[in-house]
Design a protein around this motif. Structure first.
Motif, PDB file in Angstrom:
ATOM      1  N   THR A  58      59.881  40.351  20.447  1.00  0.00           N
ATOM      2  CA  THR A  58      59.689  40.950  19.274  1.00  0.00           C
ATOM      3  C   THR A  58      58.830  40.203  18.191  1.00  0.00           C
ATOM      4  O   THR A  58      57.469  40.754  17.907  1.00  0.00           O
ATOM      5  CB  THR A  58      60.696  41.908  18.462  1.00  0.00           C
ATOM      6  N   ALA A  59      59.065  38.935  18.086  1.00  0.00           N
ATOM      7  CA  ALA A  59      58.401  37.744  17.288  1.00  0.00           C
ATOM      8  C   ALA A  59      57.081  37.906  17.997  1.00  0.00           C
ATOM      9  O   ALA A  59      55.454  38.223  16.964  1.00  0.00           O
ATOM     10  CB  ALA A  59      58.704  36.632  17.447  1.00  0.00           C
ATOM     11  N   MET A  60      56.625  38.304  19.362  1.00  0.00           N
ATOM     12  CA  MET A  60      55.277  37.753  19.661  1.00  0.00           C
ATOM     13  C   MET A  60      54.392  38.970  19.264  1.00  0.00           C
ATOM     14  O   MET A  60      52.895  39.473  18.649  1.00  0.00           O
ATOM     15  CB  MET A  60      54.974  37.550  21.396  1.00  0.00           C
ATOM     16  N   GLU A  61      55.071  40.005  20.019  1.00  0.00           N
ATOM     17  CA  GLU A  61      54.888  41.572  19.211  1.00  0.00           C
ATOM     18  C   GLU A  61      53.663  41.999  17.458  1.00  0.00           C
ATOM     19  O   GLU A  61      52.760  42.180  17.164  1.00  0.00           O
ATOM     20  CB  GLU A  61      55.172  42.829  19.691  1.00  0.00           C
ATOM     21  N   MET A  62      54.951  41.451  16.836  1.00  0.00           N
ATOM     22  CA  MET A  62      54.784  40.800  15.509  1.00  0.00           C
ATOM     23  C   MET A  62      53.456  39.700  14.810  1.00  0.00           C
ATOM     24  O   MET A  62      52.547  39.896  14.450  1.00  0.00           O
ATOM     25  CB  MET A  62      55.716  40.379  14.549  1.00  0.00           C
ATOM     26  N   MET A  63      53.112  39.177  15.645  1.00  0.00           N
ATOM     27  CA  MET A  63      52.566  38.087  15.605  1.00  0.00           C
ATOM     28  C   MET A  63      50.673  39.035  15.619  1.00  0.00           C
ATOM     29  O   MET A  63      49.582  38.449  15.437  1.00  0.00           O
ATOM     30  CB  MET A  63      52.095  36.489  16.402  1.00  0.00           C
ATOM     31  N   VAL A  64      50.771  39.875  17.039  1.00  0.00           N
ATOM     32  CA  VAL A  64      49.065  40.255  17.367  1.00  0.00           C
ATOM     33  C   VAL A  64      49.283  41.752  16.289  1.00  0.00           C
ATOM     34  O   VAL A  64      48.259  42.420  16.620  1.00  0.00           O
ATOM     35  CB  VAL A  64      48.731  40.783  18.734  1.00  0.00           C
ATOM     36  N   GLY A  65      50.086  42.244  16.036  1.00  0.00           N
ATOM     37  CA  GLY A  65      50.565  43.521  15.304  1.00  0.00           C
ATOM     38  C   GLY A  65      50.670  44.655  15.311  1.00  0.00           C
ATOM     39  O   GLY A  65      50.117  45.611  15.663  1.00  0.00           O
ATOM     40  N   LEU A  66      51.638  44.161  16.467  1.00  0.00           N
ATOM     41  CA  LEU A  66      51.890  45.817  17.109  1.00  0.00           C
ATOM     42  C   LEU A  66      53.324  45.883  16.981  1.00  0.00           C
ATOM     43  O   LEU A  66      53.201  47.389  17.688  1.00  0.00           O
ATOM     44  CB  LEU A  66      52.274  44.894  19.420  1.00  0.00           C
ATOM     45  N   ALA A  67      53.765  45.169  16.373  1.00  0.00           N
ATOM     46  CA  ALA A  67      55.182  45.393  15.681  1.00  0.00           C
ATOM     47  C   ALA A  67      54.567  45.175  14.003  1.00  0.00           C
ATOM     48  O   ALA A  67      54.152  44.282  13.954  1.00  0.00           O
ATOM     49  CB  ALA A  67      56.478  45.712  16.038  1.00  0.00           C
ATOM     50  N   SER A  75      50.887  35.823   9.926  1.00  0.00           N
ATOM     51  CA  SER A  75      49.527  35.034   9.658  1.00  0.00           C
ATOM     52  C   SER A  75      48.946  34.668  11.170  1.00  0.00           C
ATOM     53  O   SER A  75      49.871  34.317  11.447  1.00  0.00           O
ATOM     54  CB  SER A  75      50.136  33.944   8.057  1.00  0.00           C
ATOM     55  N   VAL A  76      47.955  34.715  11.378  1.00  0.00           N
ATOM     56  CA  VAL A  76      46.712  34.040  11.902  1.00  0.00           C
ATOM     57  C   VAL A  76      46.088  33.907  11.667  1.00  0.00           C
ATOM     58  O   VAL A  76      45.195  33.989  11.466  1.00  0.00           O
ATOM     59  CB  VAL A  76      46.935  34.934  13.378  1.00  0.00           C
ATOM     60  N   LEU A  77      45.938  32.107  12.354  1.00  0.00           N
ATOM     61  CA  LEU A  77      44.371  31.566  10.969  1.00  0.00           C
ATOM     62  C   LEU A  77      44.306  32.104  10.108  1.00  0.00           C
ATOM     63  O   LEU A  77      43.330  32.392   9.878  1.00  0.00           O
ATOM     64  CB  LEU A  77      43.715  31.983  12.316  1.00  0.00           C
ATOM     65  N   GLY A  78      45.462  32.498   9.124  1.00  0.00           N
ATOM     66  CA  GLY A  78      44.724  32.346   7.636  1.00  0.00           C
ATOM     67  C   GLY A  78      44.539  34.370   7.461  1.00  0.00           C
ATOM     68  O   GLY A  78      44.334  34.548   5.843  1.00  0.00           O
ATOM     69  N   THR A  79      44.804  35.003   8.699  1.00  0.00           N
ATOM     70  CA  THR A  79      44.695  36.540   7.853  1.00  0.00           C
ATOM     71  C   THR A  79      46.195  37.110   9.067  1.00  0.00           C
ATOM     72  O   THR A  79      46.413  36.289   9.490  1.00  0.00           O
ATOM     73  CB  THR A  79      42.969  36.948   9.069  1.00  0.00           C
ATOM     74  N   ASP A  80      45.773  38.049   9.017  1.00  0.00           N
ATOM     75  CA  ASP A  80      46.673  39.484   9.226  1.00  0.00           C
ATOM     76  C   ASP A  80      46.985  39.042  10.527  1.00  0.00           C
ATOM     77  O   ASP A  80      45.758  38.843  11.219  1.00  0.00           O
ATOM     78  CB  ASP A  80      47.294  41.201   8.557  1.00  0.00           C
ATOM     79  N   PRO A  81      47.847  39.794  11.405  1.00  0.00           N
ATOM     80  CA  PRO A  81      47.953  39.699  12.421  1.00  0.00           C
ATOM     81  C   PRO A  81      46.984  41.246  13.375  1.00  0.00           C
ATOM     82  O   PRO A  81      45.914  40.759  14.591  1.00  0.00           O
ATOM     83  CB  PRO A  81      48.996  39.781  12.852  1.00  0.00           C
ATOM     84  N   ALA A  82      46.284  42.546  12.096  1.00  0.00           N
ATOM     85  CA  ALA A  82      45.447  43.073  13.097  1.00  0.00           C
ATOM     86  C   ALA A  82      44.305  42.305  13.160  1.00  0.00           C
ATOM     87  O   ALA A  82      43.860  42.733  14.463  1.00  0.00           O
ATOM     88  CB  ALA A  82      46.201  44.673  12.944  1.00  0.00           C
ATOM     89  N   THR A  83      43.686  41.709  12.102  1.00  0.00           N
ATOM     90  CA  THR A  83      42.366  41.373  11.880  1.00  0.00           C
ATOM     91  C   THR A  83      42.192  40.061  13.340  1.00  0.00           C
ATOM     92  O   THR A  83      41.395  40.466  13.388  1.00  0.00           O
ATOM     93  CB  THR A  83      41.714  40.955  10.544  1.00  0.00           C
ATOM     94  N   ALA A  84      43.131  39.449  13.163  1.00  0.00           N
ATOM     95  CA  ALA A  84      43.309  38.311  14.041  1.00  0.00           C
ATOM     96  C   ALA A  84      42.830  38.705  15.569  1.00  0.00           C
ATOM     97  O   ALA A  84      41.814  38.424  16.314  1.00  0.00           O
ATOM     98  CB  ALA A  84      43.955  37.237  14.151  1.00  0.00           C
ATOM     99  N   THR A  85      43.741  40.190  15.409  1.00  0.00           N
ATOM    100  CA  THR A  85      43.336  40.688  17.055  1.00  0.00           C
ATOM    101  C   THR A  85      41.913  41.394  17.306  1.00  0.00           C
ATOM    102  O   THR A  85      40.882  41.389  18.486  1.00  0.00           O
ATOM    103  CB  THR A  85      44.344  41.622  17.289  1.00  0.00           C
ATOM    104  N   ARG A  86      41.085  41.787  16.104  1.00  0.00           N
ATOM    105  CA  ARG A  86      40.663  42.767  15.755  1.00  0.00           C
ATOM    106  C   ARG A  86      39.329  42.062  16.479  1.00  0.00           C
ATOM    107  O   ARG A  86      38.611  42.391  16.723  1.00  0.00           O
ATOM    108  CB  ARG A  86      40.231  43.784  14.972  1.00  0.00           C
ATOM    109  N   THR A  87      39.024  40.664  15.472  1.00  0.00           N
ATOM    110  CA  THR A  87      38.476  39.623  15.346  1.00  0.00           C
ATOM    111  C   THR A  87      38.344  38.955  16.616  1.00  0.00           C
ATOM    112  O   THR A  87      37.104  38.245  16.805  1.00  0.00           O
ATOM    113  CB  THR A  87      37.635  39.301  13.997  1.00  0.00           C
ATOM    114  N   GLY A  88      38.823  39.547  17.768  1.00  0.00           N
ATOM    115  CA  GLY A  88      38.993  38.137  19.146  1.00  0.00           C
ATOM    116  C   GLY A  88      39.413  36.712  18.535  1.00  0.00           C
ATOM    117  O   GLY A  88      39.423  35.385  19.416  1.00  0.00           O
TER     118      GLY A  88
END
Length: 178
Positions: A58-67, A75-88
């Motif tokens: 569940t925590a991992m799914e939140m880290m990548v924006g799936l939950a 926050s992933v590298l200062g941005t939201d998870p969905a943006t971090a995933t979308r931008t690689g």
């Protein structure tokens, strides 16, 4: 008299690779996460360990924006998870990521490679994931461990700065785990 001043030290990197603050998630009456705080710095290797149902996935799914958390911030590298995933910025190998059974490994990798914002060279992905012997095979013919190696290759395609691996050695024999 001459005075010299030492150059100012370089500012410390303050952006965490991953930051979880007060993360809470419920599924009905089940509390999967209850106020999780975690900060992972750049270059750190961290393993989340715990029994089944402890909230690791569940925590991992939140880290990548799936939950989405019920409360708290990710926050992933200062941005939201969905943006971090979308931008690689972040690459993910989920425990049971779906693979297209009728596609060859190479065709699936090519398709997903073309979708990456900043793709790693395909040859490098194949070497790092140790799948050179699999690229001509159909996905549906792979063993569990071979499929895991392909999932790992998929996570590497975007040349991510942060790499998340959920149960990366499931189905792998001892040699492949090493």
């Amino acid at each position: 008299m001459t005075t010299t001043t030492a150059p100012a030290p370089a500012p410390a990197l303050t952006t965490a690779a991953i930051s979880l603050r007060g993360l809470t998630k419920r599924y009905g009456t089940v509390r999967a996460l209850d106020g999780l705080d975690l900060e992972i710095g750049a270059g750190e290797i961290v393993a989340l360990l715990g029994p089944n149902g402890a909230g690791k996935s569940t925590a991992m799914e939140m880290m990548v924006g799936l939950a989405t958390p019920d409360a708290g911030e990710v926050s992933v590298l200062g941005t939201d998870p969905a943006t971090a995933t979308r931008t690689g910025l972040i690459g993910t190998m989920l425990q049971a990521g779906a693979l297209l059974p009728d596609q060859s490994v190479r065709s699936m990798l090519r398709m997903l490679h073309s979708l990456q914002a900043h793709p790693m060279p395909m040859a490098d992905v194949i070497v790092q994931a140790d799948i050179g012997d699999l690229v001509r095979r159909k996905m549906g013919t792979l063993s569990g461990g071979q499929a895991q190696r392909v999932r790992f290759a998929i996570a590497l395609l975007g040349d991510p700065q942060v790499l998340l691996l959920d149960e990366p050695t499931v189905g792998m024999d001892v040699g492949a785990r090493r």
